[in-house]
Design an enzyme around this catalytic site. Structure first.
Site, PDB file in Angstrom:
ATOM      1  N   TYR A  56      -6.845   3.064   0.499  1.00  0.00           N
ATOM      2  CA  TYR A  56      -7.931   2.093   0.321  1.00  0.00           C
ATOM      3  C   TYR A  56      -9.259   2.791  -0.016  1.00  0.00           C
ATOM      4  O   TYR A  56     -10.075   2.240  -0.764  1.00  0.00           O
ATOM      5  CB  TYR A  56      -8.032   1.176   1.545  1.00  0.00           C
ATOM      6  CG  TYR A  56      -6.879   0.196   1.527  1.00  0.00           C
ATOM      7  CD1 TYR A  56      -5.729   0.395   2.278  1.00  0.00           C
ATOM      8  CD2 TYR A  56      -6.900  -0.871   0.635  1.00  0.00           C
ATOM      9  CE1 TYR A  56      -4.643  -0.458   2.182  1.00  0.00           C
ATOM     10  CE2 TYR A  56      -5.823  -1.740   0.524  1.00  0.00           C
ATOM     11  CZ  TYR A  56      -4.696  -1.518   1.291  1.00  0.00           C
ATOM     12  OH  TYR A  56      -3.615  -2.361   1.164  1.00  0.00           O
ATOM     13  N   ARG A  59      -9.261   3.103  -3.734  1.00  0.00           N
ATOM     14  CA  ARG A  59      -9.504   1.817  -4.427  1.00  0.00           C
ATOM     15  C   ARG A  59     -10.956   1.371  -4.238  1.00  0.00           C
ATOM     16  O   ARG A  59     -11.561   0.777  -5.121  1.00  0.00           O
ATOM     17  CB  ARG A  59      -8.502   0.778  -3.934  1.00  0.00           C
ATOM     18  CG  ARG A  59      -7.087   1.113  -4.424  1.00  0.00           C
ATOM     19  CD  ARG A  59      -6.056   0.164  -3.879  1.00  0.00           C
ATOM     20  NE  ARG A  59      -6.343  -1.204  -4.298  1.00  0.00           N
ATOM     21  CZ  ARG A  59      -5.797  -2.245  -3.671  1.00  0.00           C
ATOM     22  NH1 ARG A  59      -5.008  -2.064  -2.629  1.00  0.00           N
ATOM     23  NH2 ARG A  59      -6.060  -3.473  -4.098  1.00  0.00           N
ATOM     24  N   GLN A  91      -7.129 -13.469  -3.972  1.00  0.00           N
ATOM     25  CA  GLN A  91      -6.224 -12.527  -3.309  1.00  0.00           C
ATOM     26  C   GLN A  91      -6.780 -11.107  -3.475  1.00  0.00           C
ATOM     27  O   GLN A  91      -6.288 -10.172  -2.856  1.00  0.00           O
ATOM     28  CB  GLN A  91      -4.826 -12.587  -3.924  1.00  0.00           C
ATOM     29  CG  GLN A  91      -4.159 -13.948  -3.820  1.00  0.00           C
ATOM     30  CD  GLN A  91      -2.872 -13.986  -4.617  1.00  0.00           C
ATOM     31  OE1 GLN A  91      -1.793 -13.681  -4.122  1.00  0.00           O
ATOM     32  NE2 GLN A  91      -2.978 -14.341  -5.894  1.00  0.00           N
ATOM     33  N   ASP A  94     -11.486  -6.744  -4.362  1.00  0.00           N
ATOM     34  CA  ASP A  94     -12.662  -6.190  -5.048  1.00  0.00           C
ATOM     35  C   ASP A  94     -13.826  -7.177  -4.915  1.00  0.00           C
ATOM     36  O   ASP A  94     -13.650  -8.310  -4.472  1.00  0.00           O
ATOM     37  CB  ASP A  94     -12.329  -5.893  -6.534  1.00  0.00           C
ATOM     38  CG  ASP A  94     -11.990  -7.158  -7.342  1.00  0.00           C
ATOM     39  OD1 ASP A  94     -10.903  -7.207  -7.940  1.00  0.00           O
ATOM     40  OD2 ASP A  94     -12.813  -8.102  -7.369  1.00  0.00           O
ATOM     41  N   HIS A 109      -7.146 -12.066   1.410  1.00  0.00           N
ATOM     42  CA  HIS A 109      -6.430 -10.828   1.760  1.00  0.00           C
ATOM     43  C   HIS A 109      -7.383  -9.713   2.164  1.00  0.00           C
ATOM     44  O   HIS A 109      -6.980  -8.551   2.222  1.00  0.00           O
ATOM     45  CB  HIS A 109      -5.557 -10.362   0.585  1.00  0.00           C
ATOM     46  CG  HIS A 109      -4.384 -11.259   0.333  1.00  0.00           C
ATOM     47  ND1 HIS A 109      -3.674 -11.228  -0.851  1.00  0.00           N
ATOM     48  CD2 HIS A 109      -3.801 -12.219   1.083  1.00  0.00           C
ATOM     49  CE1 HIS A 109      -2.698 -12.111  -0.791  1.00  0.00           C
ATOM     50  NE2 HIS A 109      -2.755 -12.741   0.366  1.00  0.00           N
ATOM     51  N   CYS A 139     -18.460  -2.428  19.228  1.00  0.00           N
ATOM     52  CA  CYS A 139     -17.907  -2.208  20.573  1.00  0.00           C
ATOM     53  C   CYS A 139     -17.740  -0.726  20.904  1.00  0.00           C
ATOM     54  O   CYS A 139     -17.378  -0.372  22.029  1.00  0.00           O
ATOM     55  CB  CYS A 139     -16.554  -2.917  20.721  1.00  0.00           C
ATOM     56  SG  CYS A 139     -15.203  -2.093  19.853  1.00  0.00           S
ATOM     57  N   GLY A 175      -4.478 -15.103 -13.207  1.00  0.00           N
ATOM     58  CA  GLY A 175      -4.156 -13.688 -13.069  1.00  0.00           C
ATOM     59  C   GLY A 175      -3.371 -13.331 -11.841  1.00  0.00           C
ATOM     60  O   GLY A 175      -3.639 -12.305 -11.202  1.00  0.00           O
ATOM     61  N   LEU A 202      -1.591 -13.760 -18.122  1.00  0.00           N
ATOM     62  CA  LEU A 202      -1.196 -12.988 -19.314  1.00  0.00           C
ATOM     63  C   LEU A 202       0.230 -13.302 -19.726  1.00  0.00           C
ATOM     64  O   LEU A 202       0.571 -13.345 -20.900  1.00  0.00           O
ATOM     65  CB  LEU A 202      -1.333 -11.481 -19.024  1.00  0.00           C
ATOM     66  CG  LEU A 202      -1.164 -10.554 -20.232  1.00  0.00           C
ATOM     67  CD1 LEU A 202      -2.269 -10.799 -21.241  1.00  0.00           C
ATOM     68  CD2 LEU A 202      -1.149  -9.092 -19.805  1.00  0.00           C
ATOM     69  N   ALA A 219      -7.275 -12.999 -19.441  1.00  0.00           N
ATOM     70  CA  ALA A 219      -8.255 -13.818 -18.698  1.00  0.00           C
ATOM     71  C   ALA A 219      -9.622 -13.804 -19.380  1.00  0.00           C
ATOM     72  O   ALA A 219     -10.322 -14.821 -19.397  1.00  0.00           O
ATOM     73  CB  ALA A 219      -8.376 -13.292 -17.277  1.00  0.00           C
TER      74      ALA A 219
END
Ligand code: BV8
Length: 233
Positions: A56, A59, A91, A94, A109, A139, A175, A202, A219
């Site tokens: 992650y 990304r 979903q 980004d 998500h 915390c 998409g 697509l 798109a």
């Protein structure tokens, strides 16, 4: 009962592909490079936190080099000018919808630019690398993890999504391969509540046959054309 002007839009990785972000199920996509079981399940996080956090981190870092494309911009324009309710349920993790100017965006998500405390469930905005066992600012537990819904975890704000689907006059899917539930089932829920359904993708997806209409193409071309149609109607 559909509200005369309420639109729910579901987006997936395909809307961000032309911005340069990888999709999941293309031949060279993310799930071709990594096994879901190794990077996108709670078991993976427990077994090898460094690997999951690094997946992650990469990304999140990729976000800095990309920008919204005309599809994101068109949806922001639609939100600004549309007389009824409009909700984007994405979903995607980004922030391209927000950077294009959309405000009603629900990340079912999770989000790359957020960290979740596994101890107290509080969220913290996050940019840059997130190594394992960082202390939670709320915390203090060394329990910050990527704020991502892994397979086997419950997507965020399902009640709000289902309420929006029950009022939608139109449901548009953009998409997404229609491979992951519960998102892949939204078209049928919207239809059951009386919504018209449109897919912009697509290629034919696993859910194409459920839609009243399915338009195939990139798109960045289909979404601006559809938005112009809606604003002219
Ligand atoms: C849950 C994290 C319970 C973030 C992700 C057996 C049968 C049915 C279901 C299940 C089953 N076994 C297990 C399940 C449930 C499971 C599931 O659905 N598994 C599938 C694989 C069978 N789901 C879950 O575990 C979910 N949780 O069910 O909890 C529950 C549910 C409700 C209420 C109470 C309890 C959790 C799912 C979330 C998992 N996390 N990602 C991240 O890493 O990014 S999922 C992952 O896949 C991404 O989030 C992504 O968004 C999602 C879907 O992928 P797409 O976005 O569609 O991307 P993809 O590459 O697949 O497709 C891209 C599409 O774009 C293609 O069609 C392509 O043609 C198109 N495209 C490409 N370029 C363009 C384009 N279109 C237009 N223009 C272009 N230029």
């Amino acid at each position: 009962m559909p509200d005369s002007n309420a639109i729910v839009i579901l987006t997936g990785a395909g809307i961000s592909a032309e911005s340069g972000l990888e999709t999941f199920r293309s031949a060279d996509g993310l799930w071709a490079q990594h096994r879901i079981e190794d990077v996108c399940t709670p078991e993976a996080l427990a077994r090898d936190p460094a690997l999951v956090h690094r997946f992650y981190d990469l990304r999140r870092a990729a976000l800095e080099g990309v920008a919204p494309n005309p599809a994101h911009g068109a949806l922001a324009r639609l939100e600004a000018q549309w007389p009824g309710d409009l909700l984007i349920v994405t979903q995607n993790v980004d922030d391209l919808h927000e950077r294009a100017g959309s405000r009603q965006v629900l990340h079912m998500h999770g989000e790359l630019n957020s960290a979740l405390c596994a101890a107290c469930d509080r969220r913290t905005g996050w940019t840059g690398p997130l190594p394992p066992a960082v202390d939670c600012p709320a915390c203090g537990a060394p329990a910050l993890r990527p704020d991502i819904v892994f397979f086997g975890e419950i997507p965020y704000q399902m009640d709000r999504i289902e309420a929006a689907l029950s009022r939608a006059d139109m449901f548009v899917s953009i998409g997404t391969s229609g491979a992951v539930y519960p998102a892949a089932g939204f078209v049928r829920m919207a239809q059951a509540f009386g919504a018209r359904t449109l897919e912009l993708n697509l290629e034919t997806s696993e859910g194409s046959h459920w839609f009243d209409e399915s338009r195939l193409g990139p798109a960045s071309e289909l979404v601006p054309a559809w938005v112009e149609e809606m604003l002219a109607s």
